[in-house]
Design a protein around this motif. Structure first.
Motif, short mmCIF file in Angstrom:
data_model
loop_
_atom_site.label_atom_id
_atom_site.label_comp_id
_atom_site.label_asym_id
_atom_site.label_seq_id
_atom_site.Cartn_x
_atom_site.Cartn_y
_atom_site.Cartn_z
N THR A 88 0.84 -1.19 0.00
CA THR A 88 0.00 0.00 0.00
C THR A 88 0.87 1.25 0.00
O THR A 88 1.72 1.42 0.88
CB THR A 88 -0.92 0.02 1.24
OG1 THR A 88 -1.71 -1.17 1.24
CG2 THR A 88 -1.83 1.23 1.20
N LEU A 89 0.66 2.08 -0.98
CA LEU A 89 1.35 3.36 -1.08
C LEU A 89 0.37 4.45 -0.66
O LEU A 89 -0.61 4.72 -1.36
CB LEU A 89 1.84 3.59 -2.51
CG LEU A 89 2.65 4.87 -2.78
CD1 LEU A 89 3.93 4.88 -1.97
CD2 LEU A 89 2.94 4.99 -4.27
N LYS A 90 0.59 5.05 0.51
CA LYS A 90 -0.34 6.02 1.06
C LYS A 90 0.07 7.44 0.68
O LYS A 90 1.23 7.81 0.79
CB LYS A 90 -0.40 5.88 2.58
CG LYS A 90 -0.97 4.54 3.05
CD LYS A 90 -1.09 4.51 4.57
CE LYS A 90 -1.70 3.19 5.04
NZ LYS A 90 -1.83 3.15 6.51
N PHE A 91 -0.94 8.23 0.27
CA PHE A 91 -0.71 9.64 -0.05
C PHE A 91 -1.23 10.55 1.05
O PHE A 91 -0.61 11.53 1.40
CB PHE A 91 -1.36 9.99 -1.39
CG PHE A 91 -0.73 9.29 -2.55
CD1 PHE A 91 0.42 9.77 -3.14
CD2 PHE A 91 -1.28 8.11 -3.04
CE1 PHE A 91 1.00 9.13 -4.22
CE2 PHE A 91 -0.71 7.46 -4.12
CZ PHE A 91 0.43 7.96 -4.71
N ALA B 188 -2.29 -10.30 -10.93
CA ALA B 188 -1.74 -9.05 -10.42
C ALA B 188 -2.82 -7.99 -10.47
O ALA B 188 -3.74 -8.05 -11.29
CB ALA B 188 -0.52 -8.61 -11.25
N SER B 189 -2.73 -7.03 -9.57
CA SER B 189 -3.77 -5.99 -9.51
C SER B 189 -3.15 -4.67 -9.08
O SER B 189 -2.13 -4.63 -8.38
CB SER B 189 -4.87 -6.39 -8.53
OG SER B 189 -4.36 -6.53 -7.21
N VAL B 190 -3.80 -3.60 -9.53
CA VAL B 190 -3.47 -2.25 -9.09
C VAL B 190 -4.78 -1.58 -8.73
O VAL B 190 -5.75 -1.62 -9.50
CB VAL B 190 -2.74 -1.44 -10.19
CG1 VAL B 190 -2.45 -0.03 -9.68
CG2 VAL B 190 -1.46 -2.13 -10.61
N ARG B 191 -4.82 -0.96 -7.58
CA ARG B 191 -6.07 -0.36 -7.11
C ARG B 191 -5.79 0.98 -6.46
O ARG B 191 -4.83 1.13 -5.71
CB ARG B 191 -6.75 -1.31 -6.12
CG ARG B 191 -7.98 -0.73 -5.50
CD ARG B 191 -8.94 -1.80 -5.01
NE ARG B 191 -10.30 -1.38 -5.29
CZ ARG B 191 -10.95 -1.67 -6.37
NH1 ARG B 191 -10.40 -2.43 -7.27
NH2 ARG B 191 -12.17 -1.21 -6.57
N ASN C 143 -4.93 6.18 -1.41
CA ASN C 143 -3.80 5.26 -1.45
C ASN C 143 -3.89 4.40 -2.71
O ASN C 143 -4.93 4.31 -3.35
CB ASN C 143 -3.76 4.37 -0.20
CG ASN C 143 -5.01 3.52 -0.04
OD1 ASN C 143 -5.29 2.65 -0.85
ND2 ASN C 143 -5.76 3.78 1.02
N ILE C 144 -2.78 3.80 -3.05
CA ILE C 144 -2.70 2.87 -4.17
C ILE C 144 -2.20 1.54 -3.63
O ILE C 144 -1.22 1.49 -2.88
CB ILE C 144 -1.77 3.39 -5.28
CG1 ILE C 144 -2.32 4.68 -5.88
CG2 ILE C 144 -1.62 2.35 -6.39
CD1 ILE C 144 -1.44 5.27 -6.97
N ILE C 145 -2.87 0.45 -4.01
CA ILE C 145 -2.49 -0.88 -3.55
C ILE C 145 -2.04 -1.70 -4.75
O ILE C 145 -2.78 -1.85 -5.74
CB ILE C 145 -3.66 -1.58 -2.84
CG1 ILE C 145 -4.14 -0.75 -1.65
CG2 ILE C 145 -3.26 -2.98 -2.38
CD1 ILE C 145 -5.37 -1.31 -0.98
N PHE C 146 -0.82 -2.23 -4.69
CA PHE C 146 -0.28 -3.11 -5.71
C PHE C 146 -0.33 -4.54 -5.17
O PHE C 146 0.18 -4.80 -4.07
CB PHE C 146 1.16 -2.73 -6.05
CG PHE C 146 1.32 -1.31 -6.53
CD1 PHE C 146 1.20 -1.01 -7.88
CD2 PHE C 146 1.60 -0.29 -5.63
CE1 PHE C 146 1.36 0.30 -8.32
CE2 PHE C 146 1.75 1.02 -6.06
CZ PHE C 146 1.63 1.31 -7.41
N GLY C 147 -0.93 -5.45 -5.92
CA GLY C 147 -1.06 -6.82 -5.44
C GLY C 147 -0.61 -7.84 -6.46
O GLY C 147 -0.77 -7.64 -7.67
N VAL C 148 -0.06 -8.94 -5.97
CA VAL C 148 0.30 -10.09 -6.82
C VAL C 148 -0.11 -11.36 -6.08
O VAL C 148 -0.14 -11.39 -4.85
CB VAL C 148 1.81 -10.14 -7.14
CG1 VAL C 148 2.23 -8.97 -8.01
CG2 VAL C 148 2.64 -10.18 -5.87
N SER C 149 -0.45 -12.38 -6.84
CA SER C 149 -0.80 -13.66 -6.23
C SER C 149 -0.49 -14.79 -7.20
O SER C 149 -0.44 -14.59 -8.41
CB SER C 149 -2.29 -13.71 -5.86
OG SER C 149 -3.11 -13.63 -7.01
#
Length: 839
Positions: free
Chosen positions: A782-785, A833-836, A790-796
């Motif tokens: 999680t990249l918090k501003f 993978a996801s970006v949110r 915030n932006i959440i980068f996920g992989v699975s």
């Protein structure tokens, strides 16, 4: 002036009511419910308080002495440990404190002599100490739900709740008793991961907005998450075909905002059809269901979207290797708001590694083996309007669709075979919540839902056309009333009416054939339930029942009584036992057509009970459980017995000598579930084990009793997650013993005495597949501003060992009288993978 005069009179009436209550008791003042005080303040000052019911329901305060709203709020802040924050001129929020400072003096039970050297231990923390020479003690930053143990040689230990110190203007006097101890309720605030908790009624509540991370999923997935719980699995590795304690998927009651859902998955069950970002909470019930609920002889999953008016706009958007979505919560006015969400796959114009793996599994034993085009979408909206402080109305709508089109080239044919499959669901419902008095509330709801599955296949140079359809239409209205008889006793009553119509159609032009089977069932249900919670909160539960009158307009009418019980009792500190039981019934089931209908992909058709070929399905279940929780450690074990009657072989998916017989029978499941979970703020690790012995009984078959198609005897999950700053990591392994299947007779595999020839099988389900093993991993950062964005980068990675498990094995007789073995294989290594972004 009139408005001011009206407010003055309202305030005088407010003071008079509470003043009379206070005067009647002289000294000390009689305590009043905080909820009632807030209700009067809302009426008097035209304001609105937003709070969690659990924060105020048990709080009592002295009648307010002040003569202004601000002063009364200050009194409440000082005496309850609840902070009231002013948002604007009308709206206030109540926030329950998470920590408290405590102090006290320890005396003997006659309160004559202080006790120095008494040990003070605060469970779940590193705080401990001993009393001073004058018997005093004090601690800061104590969790408000913490249990405090005070003990000394020669005295019985005493257990106190940290929240008992909130209302104290001075240090508490604690008398160590000789034979009395007060114990706190056992409640699990974090269960496996954040956003999961076990409630006092033994149900599990999932909060997607607070959800942590589970192995194998980079984003929250509601139907994937529930399979992390003991007793809930999917034998065919889908997220929507869920088996709860050995039951089939159609025996689950799936509700979205109170609407029964007949479609729950995308991509033929591999992806959940419910957007987790607009789902506020999910309740999972395996047994001990409230009498409010009908249907679902195996279990209940109830999902709720936005329940309160948002104060500010918030939303989010994201994309993964299958689809993209967007959602938002939009305040329209002080009294209304709108929530919307939309999601669509892009698999019809972009192939990703995830889509490729999903396609290989979904279409591996179907006719779809050439160029195909597939996509899905779902859309939800909810509107909330606050009529006044005591009445609120909401309307929810959800629509979802799966679409498959493919062409298959055929030798010596001028035109390819063309086929398409459309699976659609549309549902809309409304609810009116009303508070009539401080003790009486009601909920009036209604919904309409429609599920439609259409298949079209054109072949033989456009000469042959096959059309198939499964259509479900259902309407429902329900009234629930809740009356608080006393603080510890609530009485729930209600009435529910449901009308369900189902139609199955098949049309072929060459050779001409047409079939149209439809029916309607109307069900009336009245229910009542008594809920009790003791003052010390050691005993909680309810007992109640439903009386259903079920009418099939063509064949039968029947009354069915369904008793329900759900009792929990705290035997020792942190140790609780639970006794649950229920009778349930349902009139809708899915038959599983194995004759390559619906293009060989979606073989399930909804049908209605007719009282003959498919009677009403009924279940009875009982269980007893024990659990131990000390914040960082949870250990639970449950033993259960479940019996389900009125099943037809067509609803069970037989793939042997019994698949076309149409017999009526039952199944019984005897099982146990075990879970151990250790956790703190940084990590959570758990081990679960489920044992099921699941057997069919069909009296007209030989043998009459044999293993259920879903008889997976042993299932083990070992998993954990770890948080380092803004990074979350999850990893886990799943093991299951093989499900049963039926082999052809090795010595005489083909029966030539009948025409056409058939397969001679061994005894039903006398063989078993190899064990199932899968290892998964996931991570997100999680990249918090700021506080909101915030932006959440996920992989699975699902199945990162790439083990190809056999999910099912069955046999087909070829035209040359040879036997073909068909195996369904699990997903291979499946990355995602996801970006949110959330704002």
């Amino acid at each position: 002036m009139q408005k001011k005069h009206h407010k003055t009179l309202s305030y005088l009436f407010f003071v008079l009511i509470f003043g009379l209550n206070s005067y009647a008791q002289n000294s000390p003042k009689k305590l009043v419910q905080l909820r009632n005080v807030l209700t009067e303040l809302e009426k008097t000052y035209d304001v609105k308080f937003s709070f969690a019911d659990s924060d105020v329901d048990t709080v009592q305060i002295p009648p307010p002495d002040s003569n202004s709203l601000e002063a009364i709020i200050k009194e409440i802040n000082n005496t309850t440990g609840i902070t009231i924050n002013k948002l604007n001129d009308r709206y206030y929020t109540l926030t329950k404190a998470t920590t408290v400072s405590i102090c006290g003096f320890v005396f003997d039970n006659f309160e004559e002599n202080t006790i120095p050297g008494a040990t003070i231990e605060i469970y779940g923390t590193n705080l401990s100490g001993i009393t001073k020479e004058n018997g005093s003690f004090s601690f800061d930053n104590v969790p408000i739900n913490a249990i405090i143990q005070i003990k000394h040689l020669g005295y019985k230990p005493t257990f106190l709740k940290a929240k008992e110190f909130i209302n104290s203007a001075e240090c508490n006097i604690v008398a160590l008793p000789l034979s009395y101890q007060e114990l706190d309720e056992v409640i699990v605030t974090q269960f496996l991961t954040t956003g999961l908790q076990k409630l006092d009624n033994s149900s599990i509540e999932l909060n997607p907005s607070k959800f942590g991370i589970l192995p194998g999923v980079s984003e929250p997935d509601i139907l994937q998450t529930v399979q992390a719980l003991p007793g809930i699995k999917s034998v065919d590795e889908t997220v929507s075909d869920i088996n709860i304690r050995g039951g089939t998927n159609d025996q689950n009651l799936i509700l979205w905002d109170g609407i029964k859902m007949y479609q729950t998955g995308h991509f033929f069950g591999l992806i959940s059809a419910f957007n987790p970002y607009v789902t506020e909470n999910v309740t999972i019930i395996k047994n001990g269901t409230s009498a409010i609920f009908s249907d679902g002889v195996s279990g209940t999953l109830s999902m709720k979207s936005m329940g309160k008016l948002p104060l500010n706009f918030n939303g989010g958007a994201g994309v993964n290797l299958i689809s993209g979505d967007v959602f938002g919560e939009i305040p329209i006015s002080k009294k209304s708001a709108l929530q919307v969400s939309a999601r669509r796959s892009y698999t019809d114009f972009l192939n990703t590694p995830t889509y490729t793996t999903f396609s290989e599994k979904a279409f591996q034993d179907s006719e779809v083996n050439q160029e195909s085009e597939f996509y899905f979408y779902d859309f939800t909206t909810k509107f909330i309007y606050e009529i006044n402080p005591y009445h609120k109305v909401s309307t929810s709508m959800i629509t979802m669709s799966n679409n498959l089109n493919y062409f298959e080239s055929v030798e010596n044919s001028t035109a390819p075979n063309r086929s398409n499959l459309n699976q659609d669901n549309f549902s809309i419902g409304s609810e009116l919540q009303s508070e009539w008095t401080g003790n009486l509330t009601s909920q009036l709801s209604a919904y309409y839902t429609q599920y439609d599955l259409d298949a079209l296949s054109i072949s033989n140079n456009d000469a042959q056309r096959l059309i198939q359809n499964n259509l479900v239409k259902e309407s429902n209205i329900k009234l629930v009333t809740n009356y608080l008889l006393r603080q510890s006793l609530k009485w729930t009553n209600g009435y529910e009416f449901t009308e369900t119509g189902i139609e199955n159609t098949t049309n072929v032009n060459q050779p001409p054939f047409a079939s149209n089977i439809k029916g309607v069932i109307r069900k009336h249900g009245i229910f009542t339930e008594i809920n009790y919670s003791s003052k010390d909160e050691r005993l909680n539960g309810f007992i109640g029942g439903r009386l259903n009158y079920i009418e099939n307009l063509d064949t039968f009418q029947e009354f069915i009584f369904e008793p329900r019980i759900n009792i929990s009792y705290e035997l020792l500190p942190n140790f609780k036992t639970e006794v649950l039981g229920e009778y349930k019934s349902q009139v809708t089931n899915q038959i599983i057509d194995l004759e390559q209908n619906f293009l060989g992909i979606e073989k399930r058709r909804w049908i209605l009970s007719d009282g003959d070929a498919l009677p009403i399905t009924r279940s009875k279940q009982g269980s007893i459980g024990f659990n131990y929780d000390i914040n960082k450690l949870y250990v639970g074990i449950d033993a259960f017995y479940k019996e389900v009657n009125g099943i037809n072989v067509y609803t069970q998916g037989f793939q042997n000598q019994n698949q076309f017989n149409g017999e009526i029978g039952s199944y019984t499941v005897k099982g146990a579930e075990f879970l151990i979970n250790t956790k703190n703020n940084d990590y959570s690790a758990w081990l679960s084990y489920t044992f099921n012995k699941n057997d069919y009984t069909f009296n007209v078959l030989d043998p009459a009793t044999f293993p259920n198609n879903l008889d997976v005897r042993h299932a083990i999950t070992l998993a954990g997650n770890y948080t380092v700053g803004n990074l979350k990591i999850g990893m886990g392994i799943n093991y299951k013993s093989g499900k049963p299947f039926t082999r052809p007779d090795e010595n005489d595999p083909i029966d030539q005495t009948v025409f056409p020839a058939g397969i001679n099988y061994e005894e039903p389900n006398s063989s078993r597949l190899s064990e199932y093993f899968r290892a998964d991993a996931s991570a997100n950062y999680t990249l918090k501003f700021d506080d909101k964005m915030n932006i959440i980068f996920g992989v699975s990675v699902l199945n990162f060992t790439n083990r190809r498990n056999t999910l099912n094995t069955y046999y087909r007789l070829q035209d040359d009288n040879t036997i073909e073995t068909i195996e369904r294989i699990s997903l291979g290594i499946t990355p995602n993978a996801s970006v949110r972004i959330n704002f």
